[in-house]
Design a protein around this motif. Structure first.
Motif, PDB file in Angstrom:
ATOM      1  N   ASP A 226       0.828  -1.210   0.000  1.00 55.24           N
ATOM      2  CA  ASP A 226       0.000   0.000   0.000  1.00 55.24           C
ATOM      3  C   ASP A 226       0.864   1.262   0.000  1.00 55.24           C
ATOM      4  N   VAL A 227       1.972   1.247   0.740  1.00 56.57           N
ATOM      5  CA  VAL A 227       2.883   2.393   0.741  1.00 56.57           C
ATOM      6  C   VAL A 227       3.406   2.653  -0.665  1.00 56.57           C
ATOM      7  N   VAL A 228       3.857   1.598  -1.320  1.00 58.73           N
ATOM      8  CA  VAL A 228       4.438   1.723  -2.662  1.00 58.73           C
ATOM      9  C   VAL A 228       3.412   2.261  -3.655  1.00 58.73           C
ATOM     10  N   VAL A 229       2.194   1.762  -3.590  1.00 49.82           N
ATOM     11  CA  VAL A 229       1.143   2.213  -4.513  1.00 49.82           C
ATOM     12  C   VAL A 229       0.736   3.651  -4.221  1.00 49.82           C
ATOM     13  N   THR A 230       0.519   3.969  -2.952  1.00 50.89           N
ATOM     14  CA  THR A 230       0.067   5.311  -2.565  1.00 50.89           C
ATOM     15  C   THR A 230       1.059   6.382  -2.983  1.00 50.89           C
ATOM     16  N   HIS A 231       2.346   6.123  -2.824  1.00 49.26           N
ATOM     17  CA  HIS A 231       3.375   7.128  -3.089  1.00 49.26           C
ATOM     18  C   HIS A 231       3.955   7.051  -4.502  1.00 49.26           C
ATOM     19  N   GLY A 232       3.546   6.065  -5.290  1.00 48.03           N
ATOM     20  CA  GLY A 232       4.138   5.911  -6.615  1.00 48.03           C
ATOM     21  C   GLY A 232       5.614   5.583  -6.531  1.00 48.03           C
ATOM     22  N   SER A 233       5.967   4.703  -5.599  1.00 42.70           N
ATOM     23  CA  SER A 233       7.371   4.432  -5.277  1.00 42.70           C
ATOM     24  C   SER A 233       8.074   3.483  -6.239  1.00 42.70           C
ATOM     25  N   ALA A 234       7.331   2.714  -7.002  1.00 45.51           N
ATOM     26  CA  ALA A 234       7.921   1.613  -7.773  1.00 45.51           C
ATOM     27  C   ALA A 234       9.093   2.056  -8.630  1.00 45.51           C
ATOM     28  N   LYS A 235       8.943   3.193  -9.292  1.00 41.34           N
ATOM     29  CA  LYS A 235      10.000   3.641 -10.206  1.00 41.34           C
ATOM     30  C   LYS A 235      11.252   4.120  -9.487  1.00 41.34           C
ATOM     31  N   ASN A 236      11.165   4.319  -8.178  1.00 41.05           N
ATOM     32  CA  ASN A 236      12.310   4.815  -7.425  1.00 41.05           C
ATOM     33  C   ASN A 236      12.958   3.753  -6.542  1.00 41.05           C
ATOM     34  N   LEU A 237      12.453   2.533  -6.600  1.00 36.67           N
ATOM     35  CA  LEU A 237      13.080   1.436  -5.865  1.00 36.67           C
ATOM     36  C   LEU A 237      14.227   0.872  -6.698  1.00 36.67           C
ATOM     37  N   PRO A 238      15.195   0.186  -6.079  1.00 34.48           N
ATOM     38  CA  PRO A 238      16.369  -0.286  -6.822  1.00 34.48           C
ATOM     39  C   PRO A 238      15.990  -1.151  -8.017  1.00 34.48           C
ATOM     40  N   SER A 240      17.758  -3.058  -9.732  1.00 32.71           N
ATOM     41  CA  SER A 240      18.339  -4.398  -9.687  1.00 32.71           C
ATOM     42  C   SER A 240      17.414  -5.375  -8.974  1.00 32.71           C
ATOM     43  N   CYS A 241      16.502  -4.843  -8.141  1.00 36.78           N
ATOM     44  CA  CYS A 241      15.524  -5.682  -7.452  1.00 36.78           C
ATOM     45  C   CYS A 241      14.216  -5.758  -8.241  1.00 36.78           C
ATOM     46  N   THR A 242      13.699  -4.608  -8.693  1.00 39.55           N
ATOM     47  CA  THR A 242      12.407  -4.602  -9.388  1.00 39.55           C
ATOM     48  C   THR A 242      12.473  -5.317 -10.733  1.00 39.55           C
ATOM     49  N   ALA A 243      13.672  -5.520 -11.270  1.00 41.29           N
ATOM     50  CA  ALA A 243      13.809  -6.300 -12.502  1.00 41.29           C
ATOM     51  C   ALA A 243      13.533  -7.776 -12.253  1.00 41.29           C
ATOM     52  N   ARG A 244      13.603  -8.190 -10.971  1.00 40.20           N
ATOM     53  CA  ARG A 244      13.427  -9.600 -10.619  1.00 40.20           C
ATOM     54  C   ARG A 244      12.136  -9.884  -9.875  1.00 40.20           C
ATOM     55  N   LEU A 245      11.652  -8.869  -9.121  1.00 40.73           N
ATOM     56  CA  LEU A 245      10.562  -9.106  -8.176  1.00 40.73           C
ATOM     57  C   LEU A 245       9.529  -7.985  -8.253  1.00 40.73           C
ATOM     58  N   PRO A 246       8.318  -8.227  -7.751  1.00 38.70           N
ATOM     59  CA  PRO A 246       7.320  -7.160  -7.676  1.00 38.70           C
ATOM     60  C   PRO A 246       7.852  -5.991  -6.844  1.00 38.70           C
ATOM     61  N   PRO A 247       7.523  -4.754  -7.205  1.00 40.37           N
ATOM     62  CA  PRO A 247       8.054  -3.582  -6.487  1.00 40.37           C
ATOM     63  C   PRO A 247       7.827  -3.617  -4.980  1.00 40.37           C
ATOM     64  N   SER A 248       6.665  -4.107  -4.542  1.00 38.68           N
ATOM     65  CA  SER A 248       6.389  -4.096  -3.104  1.00 38.68           C
ATOM     66  C   SER A 248       7.379  -4.965  -2.323  1.00 38.68           C
ATOM     67  N   VAL A 257      19.281  -6.368  -0.899  1.00 38.53           N
ATOM     68  CA  VAL A 257      20.722  -6.525  -0.646  1.00 38.53           C
ATOM     69  C   VAL A 257      21.356  -7.604  -1.513  1.00 38.53           C
ATOM     70  N   GLN A 258      20.556  -8.471  -2.073  1.00 39.30           N
ATOM     71  CA  GLN A 258      21.099  -9.551  -2.901  1.00 39.30           C
ATOM     72  C   GLN A 258      21.848  -9.034  -4.124  1.00 39.30           C
ATOM     73  N   THR A 259      21.472  -7.852  -4.609  1.00 40.16           N
ATOM     74  CA  THR A 259      22.101  -7.321  -5.824  1.00 40.16           C
ATOM     75  C   THR A 259      22.698  -5.930  -5.619  1.00 40.16           C
ATOM     76  N   MET A 260      22.875  -5.510  -4.378  1.00 41.31           N
ATOM     77  CA  MET A 260      23.494  -4.208  -4.124  1.00 41.31           C
ATOM     78  C   MET A 260      24.964  -4.212  -4.523  1.00 41.31           C
ATOM     79  N   ARG A 261      25.427  -3.074  -5.034  1.00 36.71           N
ATOM     80  CA  ARG A 261      26.824  -2.946  -5.456  1.00 36.71           C
ATOM     81  C   ARG A 261      27.702  -2.280  -4.396  1.00 36.71           C
ATOM     82  N   THR A 262      27.086  -1.515  -3.506  1.00 32.37           N
ATOM     83  CA  THR A 262      27.824  -0.687  -2.555  1.00 32.37           C
ATOM     84  C   THR A 262      27.874  -1.374  -1.190  1.00 32.37           C
TER      85      THR A 262
END
Length: 396
Positions: A226-238, A240-248, A257-262
């Motif tokens: 609900d947070v992600v949908v309400t704020h339109g967050s999907a496009k601002n999440l990593p 490297s994660c949203t390419a594999r999994l649902p934004p929420s 953290v599975q695909t973080m570079r830093t």
């Protein structure tokens, strides 16, 4: 507002008030700084007030080093909750009070030897999305702005102009919802700084896990969706994660953290006070209030409840296990009943501070940042096995 959302809002309000009014002996109070032209940039809080931060300039050998720390304070998951939130300091920067820094932001060499003379920033959290939201349209009648991502970028841009573009070392940190933000924005922060800058990220009490509550309901998963949908967050999440999994799901650190570079350091209590209250045993799943006393004091738990807590601790350790095998990651997981441990000097570093394997939090983080030693410290015992624990529940 639903009972679950109301409980979260009340909890975060109580501890956010204590954060904002707390002054320490280690530094003089700082006035808030409003981002230049923030409103014109659309970098605004839920109520439309400008993005803001507190700033203490570096000195001596730390003049080109930066700690950027993001406040915590929960989330709002629907328009109604966000409208209510915008009427207080968790959705507005209008009434920002003076603030003093301590712990990781402290200016005493003896109590914060690795970061005391760095440029230190605390970013005001007033968007309710861990700085991920960005919706252009604004209902003229309701006047609620979902612009957390713009707030974050506007603050970072201003800091770059203040000299962070010449940083030798930089640490992006945060507590609670800000600790989550330090994970979600970690690689972006790395990319905005010079390639020559040593950049790492530090999450304090921000490793929220995807777990069922005591009634078997995936309540936190639905809440974050609900947070992600309400704020339109999907496009601002990593990505490297949203390419594999649902934004929420990419609002949960265990998948990001599975695909973080830093390089990332996670400081967390295995019996995180916020997660026990709101993920494991939210009031909406405890109609008989059987968990009411236990949530506040683990010593008051029944044997069955204690077993449930042990199961939650195991689930948390499993969720963080991916970082155990990462050579660049750091861990400090204590068996405390706490939430946010880096902002208080008594807990961070000093006589009586929280320790794991005879190492204080501040020492562990410094060793990790400067590559003095591999730092993966985990209490391998059950509460209350660690006598150095400070049972704090702050959201600084």
């Amino acid at each position: 507002m639903g009972r679950y959302g109301q409980f979260i809002w009340t909890y975060q309000l109580i501890f956010s008030i204590s954060t904002l009014v707390r002054l320490t002996a280690f530094a003089k109070p700082l006035d808030v700084t409003f981002v230049n032209n923030a409103v014109q940039k659309g970098a605004v809080c839920l109520d439309g007030s400008p993005a803001a931060y507190y700033f203490s300039p570096g000195f001596g050998s730390g003049v080109n080093n930066w700690v950027v720390h993001m406040e915590g304070g929960g989330w709002c998951s629907n328009e109604e909750d966000c409208i209510e939130r915008k009427s207080n300091f968790r959705g507005s920067s209008k009434d920002s009070v003076q603030m003093s820094f301590s712990g990781i932001l402290g200016s005493s060499q003896s109590s914060n030897p690795d970061f005391y003379n760095w440029n230190k920033v605390k970013v005001r959290y007033c968007d309710g999305s861990s700085f991920t939201g960005d919706i252009e349209a604004v209902d003229p009648a309701k006047r609620v702005f979902f612009r957390g991502s713009r707030v974050w970028f506007a603050v970072v841009d201003e800091l770059l102009a203040k000299g962070m573009n010449k940083a030798q070392n930089a640490l992006l940190s945060g507590c609670s919802a800000g600790g989550l933000a330090s994970i979600l924005h970690c690689d972006k922060f790395r990319d905005l700084l010079p390639a020559t800058t040593k950049v790492k990220c530090f999450s304090d009490a921000g490793y929220f896990i995807n777990a069922k509550d005591v009634s078997g309901v995936e309540r936190i998963k639905a809440f974050f969706e609900d947070v992600v949908v309400t704020h339109g967050s999907a496009k601002n999440l990593p990505a490297s994660c949203t390419a594999r999994l649902p934004p929420s799901l990419c609002f949960f650190p265990q998948y990001v953290v599975q695909t973080m570079r830093t390089p990332l350091f996670v400081l967390n209590a295995a019996y995180d006070a916020w997660q026990i209250k709101n993920i494991l045993a939210p009031s909406s799943s405890d109609s008989g209030s059987a968990w009411k006393k236990c949530k506040l004091d683990i010593k008051a738990c029944s044997s069955a409840q204690s077993q449930t807590l042990e199961g939650f601790r195991t689930e948390f350790l499993n969720a963080v296990s991916v970082l155990r095998n990462s050579p660049s990651a750091g861990l400090f997981i204590d068996s405390c009943h706490a939430h946010c441990q880096s902002g208080r000097q008594a807990v961070w570093l000093g006589h009586g501070s929280t320790m794991v394997q005879n190492t204080a939090i501040g020492k562990a983080v410094g060793d990790w940042f400067f590559d003095r030693k591999a730092t993966k410290l985990i209490d391998n015992c059950s509460y209350p096995c660690n006598p150095t624990c400070h049972d704090v529940a702050d959201e600084s």
